[in-house]
Design an enzyme around this catalytic site. Structure first.
Site, PDB file in Angstrom:
ATOM      1  N   LYS A 115       0.826  -1.213   0.000  1.00 39.98           N
ATOM      2  CA  LYS A 115       0.000   0.000   0.000  1.00 39.98           C
ATOM      3  C   LYS A 115       0.856   1.258   0.000  1.00 39.98           C
ATOM      4  O   LYS A 115       0.454   2.284  -0.540  1.00 39.98           O
ATOM      5  CB  LYS A 115      -0.947  -0.003   1.207  1.00 39.98           C
ATOM      6  CG  LYS A 115      -2.099  -0.981   1.042  1.00 39.98           C
ATOM      7  CD  LYS A 115      -3.221  -0.704   2.038  1.00 39.98           C
ATOM      8  CE  LYS A 115      -4.349  -1.695   1.874  1.00 39.98           C
ATOM      9  NZ  LYS A 115      -5.297  -1.679   2.996  1.00 39.98           N
ATOM     10  N   LYS A 197      -7.801 -14.173  -7.772  1.00 36.22           N
ATOM     11  CA  LYS A 197      -9.052 -14.218  -7.023  1.00 36.22           C
ATOM     12  C   LYS A 197      -9.967 -13.054  -7.437  1.00 36.22           C
ATOM     13  O   LYS A 197      -9.481 -11.972  -7.754  1.00 36.22           O
ATOM     14  CB  LYS A 197      -8.688 -14.074  -5.534  1.00 36.22           C
ATOM     15  CG  LYS A 197      -9.727 -14.602  -4.581  1.00 36.22           C
ATOM     16  CD  LYS A 197      -9.188 -14.542  -3.165  1.00 36.22           C
ATOM     17  CE  LYS A 197     -10.209 -13.865  -2.284  1.00 36.22           C
ATOM     18  NZ  LYS A 197      -9.800 -13.742  -0.892  1.00 36.22           N
ATOM     19  N   LYS A 200     -12.780  -7.557  -4.485  1.00 37.02           N
ATOM     20  CA  LYS A 200     -13.796  -6.530  -4.307  1.00 37.02           C
ATOM     21  C   LYS A 200     -13.334  -5.163  -4.763  1.00 37.02           C
ATOM     22  O   LYS A 200     -14.132  -4.259  -4.929  1.00 37.02           O
ATOM     23  CB  LYS A 200     -14.300  -6.492  -2.848  1.00 37.02           C
ATOM     24  CG  LYS A 200     -13.267  -6.043  -1.821  1.00 37.02           C
ATOM     25  CD  LYS A 200     -13.577  -6.609  -0.441  1.00 37.02           C
ATOM     26  CE  LYS A 200     -14.469  -5.693   0.366  1.00 37.02           C
ATOM     27  NZ  LYS A 200     -13.707  -4.599   1.002  1.00 37.02           N
TER      28      LYS A 200
END
Ligand code: TRP
Length: 332
Positions: A115, A197, A200
């Site tokens: 991040k 995967k 979201k």
């Protein structure tokens, strides 16, 4: 309370996806009727502030996530469901845990490094503190089990280390949590890159199905799903796209993968995608209509959140009081 506590949080960022539903939520629906466990679910809104949010959008999204959890069938009578920011003990325990967390271990976290690279102009203290807040979430509730994907495994390790470190430094206080690996819950992959995967927060909206997508969007996304160039409907490591579609079909219909293969055998890829799309539309339609009802009634949602906050607070308050006493703060 002799039941084992299972704790999970979700950040209200991105979308609640079909992958979340099949991989996690559908499993929790079974756990809520299992007398061995008490599940606690929080909307981890404080975690999301480590990345800059637009306040009005953030507020709506957080409430929408809460409504989506309810619409999926998580029952606030059976689970404790609340917003992290409504229970101030999370922030307070974070401070105590901060004082036994080493900068070295926090800065070594993979997610912190990733991040920091992604937001080089906003490498804030909260980003490094993220796993400590998550440890506080877990440890406040005497949690035994935490369902975690690979990306959160390191954070659960820190929570375990901090629990043990505190227990050693003072006296046994926290339950040391274990990862909860579910037996069922299939892993759903991206429709555009079936080796990754379904995420979201994927910026390619064709790669993910939101549980609130319209029928047309769902059918269109499956039509565009990445497959392969032979024409065989079977599962296999060499066929990630088709395997993913078959898995989604099986989970949506509640049948085994073997039975799904039998049903789908002989279809063209176009017909396969159509069949999978329809199975997902059927799965999500009742969720979407429950959601539409819930989100209209904001006062009703807030009342559920308030009841959850009261339940969560009554546990968190006791843990924090114990902790404050053990570290030597003056008690009134
Ligand atoms: N960090 C988790 C994630 O992004 C969300 C989370 C916050 C969480 N607190 C938690 C998960 C406590 C499990 C337990 O997926």
């Amino acid at each position: 309370m002799d039941k084992k506590i299972i704790y999970s949080g979700i950040q209200p960022t991105g979308l609640v996806t079909l992958g979340n539903y099949i991989g996690a939520l559908s499993n929790w629906l079974k756990l809520q009727d299992n007398d061995e466990y008490q599940c606690i679910f929080s909307i981890a809104d404080l975690h999301s502030l480590t990345v800059r949010q637009v306040p009005s959008e953030f507020r709506n999204r957080a409430l929408s996530f809460f409504a989506q959890y309810l619409a999926c069938g998580l029952d606030p009578q059976k689970n404790i469901m609340y917003f992290q920011s409504h229970v101030h003990e999370h922030a307070e325990l974070t401070w105590i845990l901060n004082c036994i967390t080493y900068i070295g271990e926090a800065s070594r976290m993979t997610q912190f490094k990733e991040k920091s690279q992604k937001h080089p102009d906003n490498i804030n203290m909260g980003l490094m503190d993220y796993p400590v807040l998550m440890a506080a979430d877990i440890l406040l509730y005497n949690t035994s089990l935490v369902p975690v994907g690979v990306d959160q495994k390191q954070h659960l390790e820190i929570a375990r280390d901090l629990a043990a470190r505190f227990n050693n430094a003072y006296s046994p206080t926290f339950t040391v949590p274990e990862p909860y690996i579910s037996k069922v819950g299939a892993k759903i992959m991206s429709l555009q890159n079936p080796l990754a995967k379904m995420s979201k927060s994927d910026s390619n909206l064709n790669a993910t199905i939101s549980i609130l997508d319209s029928q047309d969007d769902i059918m269109r996304k499956f039509k565009r799903a990445v497959t392969d160039s032979d024409n065989e409907i079977r599962i296999g490591e060499d066929k990630p796209g088709i395997t993913n579609l078959i898995t989604i079909y099986a989970c949506s219909k509640g049948i085994s993968v073997e039975d799904a293969v039998k049903e789908l055998q002989g279809l063209s890829y176009a017909a396969l995608k159509e069949a999978v799309g329809v199975s997902v539309v059927d799965l999500l339609a009742p969720i979407k209509s429950r959601y539409d009802e819930l989100i209209k009634d904001k006062d009703g949602l807030l009342a559920i959140a308030k009841a959850g906050q009261e339940q969560a607070s009554s546990i968190a308050r006791k843990t924090l009081r114990k902790v404050y006493k053990k570290v030597g703060l003056v008690q009134l």
